[in-house]
Design a protein around this motif. Structure first.
Motif, PDB file in Angstrom:
ATOM      1  N   PHE A  86       0.561  15.990 -21.594  1.00  0.00           N
ATOM      2  CA  PHE A  86      -0.546  15.649 -21.321  1.00  0.00           C
ATOM      3  C   PHE A  86      -1.085  14.338 -21.933  1.00  0.00           C
ATOM      4  O   PHE A  86      -0.622  13.919 -22.920  1.00  0.00           O
ATOM      5  CB  PHE A  86      -1.106  17.119 -21.860  1.00  0.00           C
ATOM      6  N   TRP A  87      -2.184  14.074 -21.532  1.00  0.00           N
ATOM      7  CA  TRP A  87      -2.622  12.703 -21.549  1.00  0.00           C
ATOM      8  C   TRP A  87      -3.260  12.698 -22.868  1.00  0.00           C
ATOM      9  O   TRP A  87      -3.463  11.584 -23.567  1.00  0.00           O
ATOM     10  CB  TRP A  87      -3.649  12.257 -20.491  1.00  0.00           C
ATOM     11  N   THR A  88      -3.786  13.782 -23.518  1.00  0.00           N
ATOM     12  CA  THR A  88      -4.668  13.473 -24.795  1.00  0.00           C
ATOM     13  C   THR A  88      -3.350  13.219 -25.719  1.00  0.00           C
ATOM     14  O   THR A  88      -3.923  12.410 -26.802  1.00  0.00           O
ATOM     15  CB  THR A  88      -5.249  14.963 -25.246  1.00  0.00           C
TER      16      THR A  88
ATOM     17  N   LEU B 260      -3.373   9.669 -26.042  1.00  0.00           N
ATOM     18  CA  LEU B 260      -4.382   8.815 -26.649  1.00  0.00           C
ATOM     19  C   LEU B 260      -4.120   9.056 -28.067  1.00  0.00           C
ATOM     20  O   LEU B 260      -4.632   8.222 -28.719  1.00  0.00           O
ATOM     21  CB  LEU B 260      -5.596   9.568 -26.029  1.00  0.00           C
ATOM     22  N   GLU B 261      -3.471  10.246 -28.577  1.00  0.00           N
ATOM     23  CA  GLU B 261      -3.336  10.240 -29.753  1.00  0.00           C
ATOM     24  C   GLU B 261      -2.432   9.120 -30.463  1.00  0.00           C
ATOM     25  O   GLU B 261      -2.537   8.850 -31.566  1.00  0.00           O
ATOM     26  CB  GLU B 261      -2.994  11.755 -30.273  1.00  0.00           C
TER      27      GLU B 261
ATOM     28  N   ILE C 103      -4.190   6.085 -30.873  1.00  0.00           N
ATOM     29  CA  ILE C 103      -4.873   6.091 -32.303  1.00  0.00           C
ATOM     30  C   ILE C 103      -4.023   5.885 -33.433  1.00  0.00           C
ATOM     31  O   ILE C 103      -4.554   5.266 -34.243  1.00  0.00           O
ATOM     32  CB  ILE C 103      -5.725   7.732 -32.156  1.00  0.00           C
TER      33      ILE C 103
ATOM     34  N   GLU D 115     -11.189  24.138 -39.127  1.00  0.00           N
ATOM     35  CA  GLU D 115     -10.961  24.147 -37.930  1.00  0.00           C
ATOM     36  C   GLU D 115     -11.490  22.826 -37.451  1.00  0.00           C
ATOM     37  O   GLU D 115     -11.234  22.386 -36.241  1.00  0.00           O
ATOM     38  CB  GLU D 115     -11.081  25.321 -37.238  1.00  0.00           C
ATOM     39  N   TYR D 116     -12.344  22.186 -38.267  1.00  0.00           N
ATOM     40  CA  TYR D 116     -13.049  21.047 -37.423  1.00  0.00           C
ATOM     41  C   TYR D 116     -12.150  19.537 -37.923  1.00  0.00           C
ATOM     42  O   TYR D 116     -12.850  18.643 -38.173  1.00  0.00           O
ATOM     43  CB  TYR D 116     -14.325  20.892 -37.896  1.00  0.00           C
ATOM     44  N   TRP D 117     -11.141  19.713 -38.094  1.00  0.00           N
ATOM     45  CA  TRP D 117     -10.116  18.578 -38.570  1.00  0.00           C
ATOM     46  C   TRP D 117     -10.486  17.465 -37.757  1.00  0.00           C
ATOM     47  O   TRP D 117     -10.405  16.251 -38.052  1.00  0.00           O
ATOM     48  CB  TRP D 117      -8.773  18.708 -38.919  1.00  0.00           C
ATOM     49  N   THR D 118     -10.562  17.547 -36.294  1.00  0.00           N
ATOM     50  CA  THR D 118     -10.551  16.590 -35.316  1.00  0.00           C
ATOM     51  C   THR D 118     -11.892  15.828 -35.609  1.00  0.00           C
ATOM     52  O   THR D 118     -11.883  14.479 -35.247  1.00  0.00           O
ATOM     53  CB  THR D 118     -10.422  16.928 -33.974  1.00  0.00           C
ATOM     54  N   LEU D 119     -12.819  16.498 -36.063  1.00  0.00           N
ATOM     55  CA  LEU D 119     -14.212  15.798 -36.417  1.00  0.00           C
ATOM     56  C   LEU D 119     -13.951  14.826 -37.495  1.00  0.00           C
ATOM     57  O   LEU D 119     -14.637  13.649 -37.179  1.00  0.00           O
ATOM     58  CB  LEU D 119     -15.078  16.957 -36.649  1.00  0.00           C
TER      59      LEU D 119
ATOM     60  N   ALA E  69     -12.090  12.019 -35.891  1.00  0.00           N
ATOM     61  CA  ALA E  69     -12.818  11.037 -35.089  1.00  0.00           C
ATOM     62  C   ALA E  69     -13.909  10.366 -35.924  1.00  0.00           C
ATOM     63  O   ALA E  69     -14.173   9.069 -35.598  1.00  0.00           O
ATOM     64  CB  ALA E  69     -13.543  12.251 -33.960  1.00  0.00           C
ATOM     65  N   VAL E  70     -14.427  10.829 -36.676  1.00  0.00           N
ATOM     66  CA  VAL E  70     -15.379  10.169 -37.550  1.00  0.00           C
ATOM     67  C   VAL E  70     -14.624   8.989 -38.235  1.00  0.00           C
ATOM     68  O   VAL E  70     -15.226   7.812 -38.251  1.00  0.00           O
ATOM     69  CB  VAL E  70     -16.027  10.985 -38.849  1.00  0.00           C
TER      70      VAL E  70
ATOM     71  N   LEU F  50     -12.045   7.662 -37.296  1.00  0.00           N
ATOM     72  CA  LEU F  50     -11.453   6.623 -36.003  1.00  0.00           C
ATOM     73  C   LEU F  50     -12.791   5.660 -36.023  1.00  0.00           C
ATOM     74  O   LEU F  50     -12.877   4.570 -35.402  1.00  0.00           O
ATOM     75  CB  LEU F  50     -11.024   7.399 -34.948  1.00  0.00           C
ATOM     76  N   ALA F  51     -13.920   6.537 -35.685  1.00  0.00           N
ATOM     77  CA  ALA F  51     -15.085   5.466 -35.197  1.00  0.00           C
ATOM     78  C   ALA F  51     -15.698   4.501 -36.402  1.00  0.00           C
ATOM     79  O   ALA F  51     -15.847   3.501 -35.878  1.00  0.00           O
ATOM     80  CB  ALA F  51     -16.159   6.522 -35.020  1.00  0.00           C
TER      81      ALA F  51
END
Lengths: 297, 319
Positions: B237-239, B242-243, B246, B278-282, B285-286, B288-289
């Protein structure tokens, strides 16, 4: 296999109509993406998340207001909410990044997508949500002697309406014309004394409004769930690319190809129906590498 | 063979590091051994991507496909054919390289975003096939319980296998980058037109780079199966692609070791913060940003730049 004998002409026509109505939603979403790509040159991966937020917001509006009024209100309020979110995102984050290269912008919007995904999880939870269409759009209408879902008919009407409105905006209003000019040469437009930053902001917000509208429109047809952004954004990107980057009519053509090939797939090989649109994209790009219609890039 | 390629001290440090890694399973709990093994797999994948993106300058947006093809190849070969396992191990990366050749041949005619898009659509095609072809690939359930030779089953044994393959692969990747081919690739990235003007067949070099990168991605896919013994369509899968991008970004594009750091950062976040919230992607993402805003060269790239400045300052003072 002879399709006509296996299904009958009217069934084929009906299946194609279903494909077309799906194409309308894809068109609304990818037209927004295309606008952003054309004017701002930002490959906005977070577009799918805004679509998801639109669907969840539509759910919330329906919960609060309820009934047919709730549905019609959600079609206006949910996209406006998405537009507000995107306005904040643009003013706070994006407007500092326009000069970066595409890869960085893409990864940045991917980061935004992750952030939006987690925020949706935080505010709306992980459960499936659903929205019911108002009574007048429930049930089915007889077309070619076969029942056709009324909601899909509604989509077939609203798609061209949105397309027409978008065309009016881009080619008839002052800001639309400026944004068109800015997509060709942003330096020159800036040199003419126009605040390009605000033009970009407007185009971005309108593009995201369309994503939210797509989300609100699709809400009654499927379960609203986390992860619905992942598939739609890829489809929207492919549609924009086969249509020609930044070309709104290209988005329409691409969406039609996507929707119709999928319904052909459903008739030929139901199990592999999702493969057909991708196959169509590959074929189109092999023959017309720059997309079917003229790209603004 | 390596003369002049790396500094003596660096070589000594790397050898010491390798010895430490060899003894790790004796010291740390097996959960961490498993974690390090999965970091190594991801690091190899990210490095193979960096060969094309960082050093080749191509928009390889769906690199995960070759990883998935490698993983599915070994899974299907072991499960469905009577071919001896060890031959399957050698064949699978070549299957991934073949996929790289076919997809590369189609993509290479286009450039930039169009290259990326046709690659994503081809990759999605493969994903959809794996996702729906229940009879062959197991559909969205994937394939589980893939038998592995007893020599490399169990956490510690698979760790050693992965470690050794990883080291061999990064040495190979390093030599490819330092070879005339690697230099030409980087030259083509920096100025394609000039390269063509002096008679370099740029597209052929880039295609070759894609094939090499997909070969190594295929190896990473095989290692994934060694570790997890299962495959599923998410690998294609494309995600995921992208990972990996990253990871390269986190570590630094134009550095050789950057993607290893990036993979380690990303998987540590997922594993250790993923337990807490469960919000590790947050959080990812922060980070990363912030990175894109302030450190576009990546973590390792940033430190390398700093070190270079310091070294230059020291030599200047010496003179």
């Amino acid at each position: 296999m002879d399709i006509a004998s296996a299904f009958g002409m009217s069934e084929i026509a009906l299946q194609l109509l279903v494909g077309l109505s799906r194409a309308m939603i894809l068109f609304i979403i990818s037209a927004g993406l295309s606008l952003i790509l054309g004017v701002l040159r930002v490959p906005n991966v977070a577009h799918g998340s805004l679509y998801m937020i639109g669907a969840f917001a539509a759910y919330s509006v329906n919960q609060i207001v309820g009934g047919a009024a709730g549905f019609w209100l959600s079609l206006i309020l949910a996209p406006l909410f998405v537009a507000l979110v995107s306005f904040v995102a643009e003013r706070v984050l994006f407007c500092h990044l326009y000069e970066r290269e595409h890869l960085m912008l893409l990864l940045f919007t991917f980061a935004l997508m992750l952030i939006f995904g987690d925020l949706v999880k935080f505010f709306w939870g992980v459960d499936y949500k659903s929205v019911t269409a108002p009574d007048m759009l429930k049930g089915s209408v007889m077309i070619f002697g076969l029942p056709f879902p009324a909601y899909n008919l509604f989509l077939l009407i609203i798609g061209p309406v949105v397309g027409f409105a978008l065309w009016l905006f881009v080619s008839k209003t002052r800001i639309g014309k400026i944004s068109k000019a800015a997509s060709v040469d942003r330096m020159m437009v800036g040199a003419l004394g126009i605040n390009v930053s605000w033009v970009f902001c407007t185009a971005f917000v309108i593009g995201c409004f369309l994503a939210g509208l797509g989300g609100a429109l699709i809400a009654p047809t499927m379960g609203i769930t986390l992860g619905m952004d992942h598939t739609i954004i890829m489809e929207a990107f492919l549609i924009v690319v086969i249509g020609g980057l930044g070309n709104i009519w290209g988005a329409l053509v691409g969406a039609l190809i996507f929707g119709v090939t999928q319904s052909i797939g459903v008739m030929l090989l139901p199990q592999f129906a999702i493969i057909f649109p991708y196959l169509a994209v590959v074929i189109v790009l092999m023959i017309w590498p720059k997309g079917l219609l003229k790209s603004v890039w | 063979m390596f003369k002049g390629m790396i500094h003596k001290n660096t070589a000594f440090f790397l050898a010491a590091l390798f010895v430490v890694f060899l003894f790790l399973p004796k010291i740390i709990p097996s959960y961490y051994v498993y974690f390090i093994a999965s970091v190594l797999v991801m690091a190899l994948l990210a490095m193979s991507l960096n060969l094309v993106v960082g050093f080749g300058g191509l928009f390889q947006f769906h690199h995960g496909v070759f990883y998935g093809v490698g993983a599915y190849a070994i899974a299907l070969l072991v499960k469905k054919t009577p071919i001896p396992e060890w031959i399957c191990f050698i064949l699978s990366p070549f299957v991934a390289a073949l996929a790289g050749l076919i997809i590369g041949l189609i993509c290479i005619r286009l450039s930039k975003l169009y290259f990326a898009m046709i690659q994503i659509s081809l990759g999605s095609l493969l994903w959809a096939l794996a996702f729906r072809w229940y009879g062959f690939t197991g559909g969205d359930d994937g394939i589980h319980g893939i038998p592995m030779p007893s020599m490399i089953s169990g956490v510690n044994n698979s760790y050693y296998f992965i470690l050794i393959v990883f080291v061999v692969c990064i040495v190979a990747l390093f030599m490819i980058l330092k070879s005339p081919f690697g230099s030409t690739l980087q030259a083509a990235r920096d100025n394609e037109q000039r390269c063509e003007a002096i008679g370099v067949f740029v597209k052929r070099h880039q295609l070759f780079a894609i094939v090499i990168a997909s070969f190594f991605a295929g190896i990473a896919g095989v290692l994934f199966v060694v570790l997890e013994r299962s495959v599923f369509p998410d690998l294609l899968f494309w995600t995921l692609s992208l990972e990996i991008l990253i990871m390269c970004l986190l570590g630094g594009w134009f550095t050789f070791a950057g993607p290893i750091i990036g993979a380690a950062i990303m998987l540590s976040l997922r594993t250790f913060i993923g337990i807490q919230t469960e919000y590790w992607t947050l959080i990812l993402a922060v980070i990363l940003a912030l990175l894109i805003f302030f450190l576009p060269e990546g973590v390792w790239g940033y430190f390398q730049e700093k070190l270079k400045h310091r070294k230059e300052a020291v030599t200047e003072r010496g003179q």
